[in-house]
Design an enzyme around this catalytic site. Structure first.
Site, PDB file in Angstrom:
ATOM      1  CB  THR A   9      -1.031  -6.849  15.162  1.00  0.00           C
ATOM      2  OG1 THR A   9      -0.576  -8.074  14.614  1.00  0.00           O
ATOM      3  CG2 THR A   9       0.155  -6.077  15.686  1.00  0.00           C
ATOM      4  CB  THR A  85      -2.979  -7.356   8.658  1.00  0.00           C
ATOM      5  OG1 THR A  85      -1.857  -8.056   9.217  1.00  0.00           O
ATOM      6  CG2 THR A  85      -3.098  -5.980   9.284  1.00  0.00           C
TER       7      THR A  85
END
Ligand code: ASP
Length: 340
Positions: A9, A85
């Site tokens: 991200t 993540t």
């Protein structure tokens, strides 16, 4: 310092057609971070081409990361890996086993919001990770010579971390091990919790992993036929079994029979708890003790990410199942607390 950008991200932008986030290249990331110009002295970068969403992470990429670090090990004081993540805790755990005798910081970080967005958590995560990877004692040795995850003000041991929040900035937790450092106005290192390394030893990089493993979760109503298909799969070499509480399983005779047959065939079965915090103690209840009698070994207080990647690592190194089993219950690099 070497900054390795794998994707995630932190470097993503919106696809114009679908509106979904997708990884963009390193130049995009740097263009969103004017602060980088002020800190970039002494920082080299390496990027995955193309960068990936970490859902696409595979053991092959872990070997590639080990190769990148090992080939450049003497050129840098530390390494920061930008990573999505979703599977960061798997990558951190795998690297902790594959980089034997690591004496330099390898800090993984990322963000929940892309670095181009106003409320991004990416800037602080990146800048503090760089600081952690560069921090050293007066004698020049690094303060954190291990694989770790920095996120939202906390530095966690990589093989103790788990993604615990899908959208909060506090994405990671380390339920069974204290933080290695906490960052506020200052960064406070908890040196008593950081691995003590022998700085005279040379790095031994390991590249082989065997992914013929699985994770099997117990639940009330678990069915024999489905379980049999998993456990009797001819490719299977090892399995993480997520049991109840302190390592307990139902008294189903068929389950005990299947487990006994599997361990007798040379499959390593590791017992870890479905609970986030606490450890397996197979002698505590009869429902746990029966597993011990079937040849199941304790994963103690391991995370699922760590137990799974440790198995891939060990069966990638050893053909002898006894060596796999004797090493799985050994604390290799701070991933478990051995209690019994
Ligand atoms: N899907 C993204 C990834 O893991 C999520 C993130 O980076 O936070 O690459």
């Amino acid at each position: 310092m070497l900054l390795i950008y794998t994707g995630g991200t932190i470097g993503m932008g919106c696809n114009r057609e679908s509106g979904a986030l997708e990884p963009l290249d390193f130049n995009h990331l740097i263009s969103c971070l004017p602060e980088f110009a002020a800190i970039e002295t002494g920082i080299d970068s390496y990027q995955f081409t193309p960068p990936i969403d970490s859902s696409d992470m595979t053991p092959r990429f872990w070997s590639q990361l080990v190769r990148i670090i090992a080939d450049r090990y003497d050129d840098y004081d530390g390494f920061v890996i930008l990573h999505g993540t979703d599977t960061m805790a798997f990558t951190a755990s795998a690297l902790s086993f594959m980089l034997e005798n690591l004496t330099k910081p390898v800090v993984l970080t990322g963000s929940q919001l892309p670095i181009g967005q106003l409320r991004t958590d990416g800037k602080e995560n990146l800048v503090t990770s760089i600081e952690v990877a560069s921090a050293h004692h007066d004698d020049g040795t690094p303060i954190v010579p291990e694989v770790c995850i920095y996120f939202n003000g906390h530095l966690l041991r990589g093989n103790r971390a788990t993604k615990a929040n899908a959208d909060g900035f506090n994405a990671f937790e380390s339920y069974n091990y204290p933080h290695l450092a906490d960052a506020g106005v200052n960064i406070t290192y908890h040196e008593e919790h950081i691995l003590k390394r022998d700085f005279t030893k040379k790095l031994i990089p390991h590249f082989a992993l065997d992914p013929n493993v699985t994770v099997f979760t117990l639940f009330p109503g678990v069915q024999e036929q489905i379980t049999r298909h998993v456990i009797e799969s001819p490719e299977l070499r090892a399995m993480v079994m997520r049991t109840y509480g302190s390592g307990n399983a139902p008294h189903h005779p068929w389950l005990m029979r299947l487990l006994k047959e599997a361990t007798s065939r040379g499959i390593t079965v590791v017992n870890i708890s479905q609970c986030d915090a606490g450890a397996v103690e197979m002698g505590r209840y009869d429902t746990g003790f029966q597993l011990k009698n079937m040849g199941v070994v304790s994963g103690y207080d391991s995370t699922v990410e760590s137990a799974l990647t440790k198995l891939m690592f060990l069966i990638g190194q050893h053909n002898d199942v006894n060596l796999v089993r004797s090493n799985i219950v050994r604390d290799i690099c701070g991933e478990i607390t051995v209690t019994e």
